[in-house]
Every structure is written in C-alpha cells, then in structure tokens.
Design a protein around this motif. Structure first.
Motif, short mmCIF file in Angstrom:
data_model
loop_
_atom_site.label_atom_id
_atom_site.label_comp_id
_atom_site.label_asym_id
_atom_site.label_seq_id
_atom_site.Cartn_x
_atom_site.Cartn_y
_atom_site.Cartn_z
N ASP A 116 -27.74 -18.92 -55.06
CA ASP A 116 -26.23 -19.20 -54.00
C ASP A 116 -26.62 -18.60 -52.72
O ASP A 116 -26.42 -19.33 -51.91
CB ASP A 116 -25.02 -18.44 -54.60
N ARG A 117 -27.91 -17.46 -52.15
CA ARG A 117 -28.51 -17.79 -51.01
C ARG A 117 -29.31 -18.24 -49.82
O ARG A 117 -29.27 -18.59 -49.40
CB ARG A 117 -28.69 -16.33 -50.65
N ALA A 118 -29.85 -18.79 -51.36
CA ALA A 118 -31.06 -19.62 -51.05
C ALA A 118 -30.64 -21.07 -51.08
O ALA A 118 -29.79 -22.17 -51.60
CB ALA A 118 -32.26 -19.70 -51.36
N PRO A 119 -30.71 -21.94 -50.00
CA PRO A 119 -30.60 -23.48 -49.74
C PRO A 119 -31.68 -23.37 -50.68
O PRO A 119 -32.70 -23.56 -50.94
CB PRO A 119 -30.86 -23.83 -48.53
N TYR A 137 -22.46 -12.09 -38.61
CA TYR A 137 -22.38 -11.65 -39.91
C TYR A 137 -22.03 -10.81 -40.39
O TYR A 137 -22.35 -9.96 -41.48
CB TYR A 137 -24.26 -11.18 -40.15
N VAL A 138 -21.51 -10.25 -39.24
CA VAL A 138 -20.60 -8.58 -39.91
C VAL A 138 -19.60 -8.85 -38.96
O VAL A 138 -19.03 -10.14 -38.15
CB VAL A 138 -20.39 -7.46 -39.17
N SER A 139 -17.68 -9.04 -39.84
CA SER A 139 -16.34 -9.14 -39.91
C SER A 139 -15.36 -8.74 -40.37
O SER A 139 -15.61 -8.11 -41.46
CB SER A 139 -16.44 -11.04 -40.06
N SER A 140 -14.18 -9.08 -39.75
CA SER A 140 -12.84 -8.68 -40.93
C SER A 140 -12.13 -10.04 -40.82
O SER A 140 -13.22 -11.25 -40.46
CB SER A 140 -11.62 -7.99 -39.74
N GLY A 141 -11.19 -10.35 -41.93
CA GLY A 141 -11.43 -11.12 -42.23
C GLY A 141 -10.04 -11.12 -43.35
O GLY A 141 -9.79 -10.07 -43.66
N GLY A 193 -15.66 -4.95 -38.27
CA GLY A 193 -15.62 -4.72 -39.52
C GLY A 193 -17.13 -4.70 -40.61
O GLY A 193 -17.40 -3.94 -40.11
N LYS A 194 -16.56 -5.30 -41.59
CA LYS A 194 -18.14 -4.73 -42.86
C LYS A 194 -19.25 -6.27 -43.02
O LYS A 194 -18.64 -7.26 -42.12
CB LYS A 194 -17.41 -5.22 -44.18
N PRO A 195 -20.11 -5.78 -43.07
CA PRO A 195 -20.96 -6.97 -43.26
C PRO A 195 -20.25 -7.27 -44.55
O PRO A 195 -20.01 -7.55 -45.62
CB PRO A 195 -22.60 -6.07 -43.76
N GLN A 196 -20.68 -9.62 -44.31
CA GLN A 196 -19.94 -10.36 -45.94
C GLN A 196 -20.95 -10.00 -46.55
O GLN A 196 -21.39 -10.10 -46.13
CB GLN A 196 -19.80 -11.20 -45.16
N PRO A 197 -19.77 -9.59 -47.73
CA PRO A 197 -20.52 -10.25 -48.72
C PRO A 197 -22.27 -11.42 -49.27
O PRO A 197 -22.18 -12.45 -48.13
CB PRO A 197 -19.30 -10.66 -49.92
N GLY A 198 -23.06 -10.82 -48.99
CA GLY A 198 -24.01 -11.50 -49.31
C GLY A 198 -24.80 -11.19 -48.20
O GLY A 198 -26.34 -11.50 -48.40
N GLU A 222 -32.79 -13.12 -44.99
CA GLU A 222 -31.33 -13.25 -44.52
C GLU A 222 -31.67 -15.58 -44.61
O GLU A 222 -32.24 -15.70 -43.08
CB GLU A 222 -30.64 -13.27 -43.88
N PRO A 223 -31.39 -16.50 -44.87
CA PRO A 223 -31.12 -17.83 -44.78
C PRO A 223 -30.60 -18.19 -43.40
O PRO A 223 -31.72 -19.10 -42.68
CB PRO A 223 -30.53 -18.02 -45.76
N GLY A 224 -30.31 -17.24 -43.18
CA GLY A 224 -29.42 -17.64 -41.53
C GLY A 224 -30.81 -17.26 -40.29
O GLY A 224 -30.02 -17.35 -38.91
N LEU A 225 -31.56 -16.59 -41.03
CA LEU A 225 -32.29 -15.57 -39.61
C LEU A 225 -32.39 -17.16 -38.49
O LEU A 225 -33.74 -17.76 -40.30
CB LEU A 225 -32.83 -14.59 -40.33
N MET A 226 -33.75 -16.62 -37.59
CA MET A 226 -33.92 -17.42 -36.82
C MET A 226 -35.61 -17.49 -37.20
O MET A 226 -35.82 -16.68 -38.29
CB MET A 226 -34.05 -16.86 -35.55
N LEU A 227 -36.22 -18.53 -37.18
CA LEU A 227 -36.59 -18.99 -36.90
C LEU A 227 -38.47 -18.00 -36.35
O LEU A 227 -38.97 -17.73 -36.59
CB LEU A 227 -37.93 -20.17 -36.61
N GLY A 228 -37.59 -18.04 -35.36
CA GLY A 228 -38.41 -17.46 -34.26
C GLY A 228 -38.08 -17.72 -32.70
O GLY A 228 -37.49 -18.27 -32.94
N TYR A 229 -39.04 -16.55 -32.00
CA TYR A 229 -38.39 -17.38 -29.99
C TYR A 229 -39.47 -17.68 -30.02
O TYR A 229 -41.10 -18.03 -30.38
CB TYR A 229 -38.51 -15.29 -29.62
N TRP A 230 -39.39 -19.30 -29.30
CA TRP A 230 -40.51 -19.90 -28.83
C TRP A 230 -41.19 -19.51 -27.98
O TRP A 230 -41.12 -19.07 -27.01
CB TRP A 230 -39.09 -21.27 -28.50
N ASN A 231 -42.33 -19.68 -28.17
CA ASN A 231 -43.51 -19.13 -27.78
C ASN A 231 -43.63 -17.87 -26.99
O ASN A 231 -43.62 -17.75 -25.69
CB ASN A 231 -43.34 -20.31 -25.76
#
Length: 509
Positions: free
Chosen positions: A5-8, A316-320, A331-336, A365-374
C-alpha cells in the motif's frame, strides 16, 4: 498500511492521478473555485482535465524534453494550477515561485534550476537581460494553449521521475532546490485520513498563496486526489475575510497558518457567519500555541488539527480525526510513516521515548524528496544510514506524541545551556500585551550574546520590557529568560509567513 500500500505503481504520473479518474467519474463536479474581488471562477473536473492536457500538449510542442524545468511566476489564479499540473502531465518539472520575489531573486531561481521555460502571470517581473535562450510564456500564450488540441494522454512517467522543484524559503544563505518525484503525491495519502479527514464530499478552502507547497499540496493536490473541491482566494487581504468565505462557499475544511487563525479571532465577527458546514480547521507551517488552540476551539466549537512537515517530505506528523489533539504537540507520526528520533551525533540508532534528538524519516518513505538540486554536499549532510534528518530537534513520548524543540541550528547558547527559541516564544506569547513574538540571540558586545525577545504589542499595550522579562522569569529557568526585549511594528517573515529568526537581530526597534 502494508508495504504494498505504501509503494506507488511503477508507472505513475501525478497529474493523471489527480485528474483522470475525476474527469471520468465526476466530470461535472467543481474541481477549483477561485474567488476574486469582483468575480468567482469555477472549473469542473472535466474542464480542468482538458485544460491541463491542452497545456501539456502546448508545452510538448515547444520541444521541451522530459525533465525540463518550467518556472511558474503567477498570482493566485486558476492558470497557476493548470500550468503546474500541465507541466507534470507533459513529463516536465514544475518550479512554482512567488510573485513577491524581486527580479533578482527570481533570476537566481531561473538560473540555479536551469529552467528552459518561464511562465509569467499579470504583474510578474523577470530580468529579461538574463533570459538567454529561455522560452517566455505570458497569459496570451497560455490562453492559446488552453484553446488548442489537448494531449491525448498524460505522460507515461515512472514514479521516481522528477516532477516538482521547490525552493526553500531561504532564511539563511541562498535558497536551495528540493526535487520531488511523481510519487510524492502518492506519499501524501496517510495525511488524507489522519490529518485532513478528507473525502470526495469535502470543500477545502486554503488561505495561502499558490506558490507555497502548503497551498499547492493541501489546498489543491489533496482535494483533487480525493475528488473534493478546492477553493482559493484572490481578493484583497482583509484579515477578517475567511469566515465570510467559509460561509459563502460551504467550506467543510479550512487550512491556514496559526497566525491566520489568530487574526480571525481578533478581526472577524464570527457570530455573523454560518460556519455550520465547517467540520474542522487544519494548520501547519509554524507551531500552534496552546492558547490559540484553546481560543479557537472554545470560540468556534470546531476542532483544529496541527501538522508538522518540511519541504523535503511535506507533513508526516499530525493530530486529526484519528489522532486526538494534545496541546503543545503537533501529534503523532501518521500510520504507515516510519519515524524515529536519532542522536545528533554518532550512530543512527533510534533513541528511547522521552529523549531529544534529530527527527528522522526512513528513506523508504514514498513522499521523501529525490534530493537537493545540485547540492550533493548538503544532501549528504541530511542522510544518516537508512534515515533522512531535516534538522528538527524533537522527542517522542511514551504515547507516541511528538514534541518539537526547534531547529538544530536555531538553538541558542545561554550560560552553557542550549535553549530552543520555541520555548521562550511560547512564554512570551502568553502575556496579554503580546500579539506576536520571536526570539533570537542578540550580540550586546563582541564577546557576549544574550537571549532577546522581539515583540509586537497588542493594540493599546504600553512598552514595558521589564514586565515581560519578569513574566518569562516566572515561567522559565533563569538561563532561558530573555535579557533584553525589543519592540517591533512587525516581525520579519518569509513570503509564506514564517518568522525569520536570523533576521530578528537586524531589525530596529
């Protein structure tokens, strides 16, 4: 949430994910509502889908290759959204930027990113002497693209293909680009249920500007990913306008930074507006003071959910709705999510509950950046084994709630102790005479720095620095108490409203 479910999906285009199914199954539904001073512009999902594919087709016919950067410099208008998603739909990289940047600041982004095309809205400025061979597109060219033949389909992008390049607010040094893949939108899914409580039946009103990732993400992308309606405002910045907009357009969720909620309570006549359809508010961008949380919930009887995030991963951390609010904690780290606290130095072994260290997110984490540009040197500095650390100091308590202790590089040194400005600011803001407060180190001699509070007074309040110092002394250890108070008309902020602590000591009383 399982790993599956985590992986697109391996082939994944972010624009297709947000629009294609909506156009097929709810094409007549309002996708975007832009409220101006004189008129309201509405786009259905079918209209948005066609316009985005038409812009994608137009950009492709210019000969722009996949991965080419397209810099967007527009105001809070529908075309900003359409061009942004049109770039993604064409397999290009969208670079959102602010109209408030100077020509020199915009030129830095243009040159640092290597953008091949610049899209300008009404009133946008660009240093034409530095354009070189770049393609310049104005409102007329975008209108012609929208009227032209749409691309037959969205680009067949891979989930890891670059999609968006956002620049940090530049509170210290030159802004740096954060490159995100198409999968970043998939990585936002945990926040839909656990922070926003977002479904296709919602109407989301966001108070921010289009160029901010908080607005493009929470205000547009998340509603579209869920089939909900997004509303943005493009009229005069009346600080009390938001309850009227909530009532007039039936907003069910309202998103803003904490200072906007404080302005609503101060300047708006809430009793005049029907907020019955509003389920809750959400906030991010700055820490939510406990007094503001209490004032909002007591006055409106509506929940207010906070989230913690960063440009590199969003929130990635929240209440709700599924994570009860605990005042003072985001809040807490969201489930997953795989989140840990790591020691500031040494081996990246997660710390125990209650221990303070660097807040870290697992690199899977699938939402993590690819990296910093140059910026490979800066990228290397934030990667610790299997973890990404963004510089936030925090702790997790025994119940899993996160407590934020400031930035690793914001910490002040007072009498040999390391002090977070957040803690001192929280004490100052509790004083009834204080409307806003920022805290930073102030050099009083070449060899001596002290903790100083920079205060915007509430209307009618008198300047009494000793009273504020005494107030803090009653609430903080002696080494944490400000030694000086400076009074300002306004705190220095980024274009997105964040206090620039590093500039506080440069301001004049």
């Amino acid at each position: 949430m399982s790993d599956d479910d985590r992986a697109p999906p391996p082939r994944f285009n972010a624009a297709r994910y947000c629009l294609a199914e909506n156009a097929r199954h709810r094409g007549d539904k309002a996708a975007l509502v832009v409220v101006g001073e004189q008129e309201v512009q509405r786009l259905s999902f079918a209209e948005a889908d066609r316009a985005v594919r038409a812009i994608a087709g137009g950009l492709s016919r210019l000969g722009l290759e996949p991965g080419t950067r397209v810099m967007i410099r527009m105001g809070n208008e529908a075309d900003y959204v359409l061009v942004y998603f049109g770039a993604l739909a064409a397999g290009l990289v969208a670079l959102p930027s602010s109209l408030q940047l100077t020509a020199a600041e915009a030129a830095f982004l243009m040159e640092d990113s290597g953008a091949s095309a610049i899209v300008l809205g009404e009133g946008a400025v660009i240093n034409r002497d530095r354009l070189g061979e770049r393609i310049l597109l104005g409102p007329g060219e975008i209108a012609a693209m929208k009227a032209g033949e749409p691309a037959a389909d969205y680009a067949d992008s891979a989930a890891d293909d670059p999609a968006t390049l956002v620049y940090t607010s530049g509170t210290s040094g030159s802004p740096k680009g954060v490159l995100h893949a198409h999968r970043a939108i998939w990585g936002r899914r945990p926040m839909h249920a656990h922070w926003l409580g977002l479904t296709e039946h919602d109407v989301m009103l966001h108070a921010g500007a289009m160029n901010w990732t908080y607005t493009l993400g929470v205000g547009i992308t998340d509603p579209w990913a869920c089939g909900a309606t997004a509303i943005v405002y493009n009229g005069p910045r009346d600080r009390g306008i938001w309850p009227a907009l909530i009532a007039a357009h039936g907003a069910t969720i309202f998103a803003a930074v904490p200072s906007v909620y404080r302005q609503i309570l101060k300047y708006a006549d809430l009793a005049r507006h029907d907020l019955s359809r509003l389920r809750h508010g959400v906030t991010a961008g700055e820490a939510l003071p406990a007094d503001l949380l209490n004032a909002w919930t007591e006055t409106t009887k509506k929940p207010l959910y906070e989230a913690l995030g960063m440009s590199e991963i969003s929130t990635y951390v929240s209440s709700g709705p599924t994570i009860p609010v605990r005042p003072g904690s985001p809040g807490k780290p969201q489930p997953g999510r795989r989140v840990a606290i790591l020691p500031a130095e040494g081996e990246p072994v997660p710390l125990r509950a209650g221990e303070t260290g660097l807040l870290a997110v697992h690199r899977s984490e699938p939402g993590l950046m690819l990296g910093y540009w140059n910026r490979p040197d800066e990228e290397e500095a934030v990667l610790r084994g299997d973890w990404f650390t963004g510089g936030d100091l925090a702790s997790l308590d025994a119940d899993g709630y996160l407590w934020f202790h400031g930035r690793n590089d914001d910490l002040m040194n007072a009498m040999g102790y390391r002090v977070s400005p957040n803690e001192v600011e929280a004490a100052l803001i509790e004083h009834p005479d204080v409307a806003e407060a920022g805290v930073a180190e102030l050099a009083v001699r070449a060899d001596l720095k002290v903790i100083a509070g920079f205060v915007v007074l509430a209307p009618g309040a008198a300047q009494d620095p000793q009273a504020l110092i005494a107030w803090c002394g009653e609430r903080l250890a002696a080494y944490k108490t400000p030694r000086e108070i400076r009074f300002l008309d306004a705190l220095p902020r980024t274009v997105n409203g964040k206090v620039q602590r590093k500039r506080l000591a440069e301001t004049q009383a």
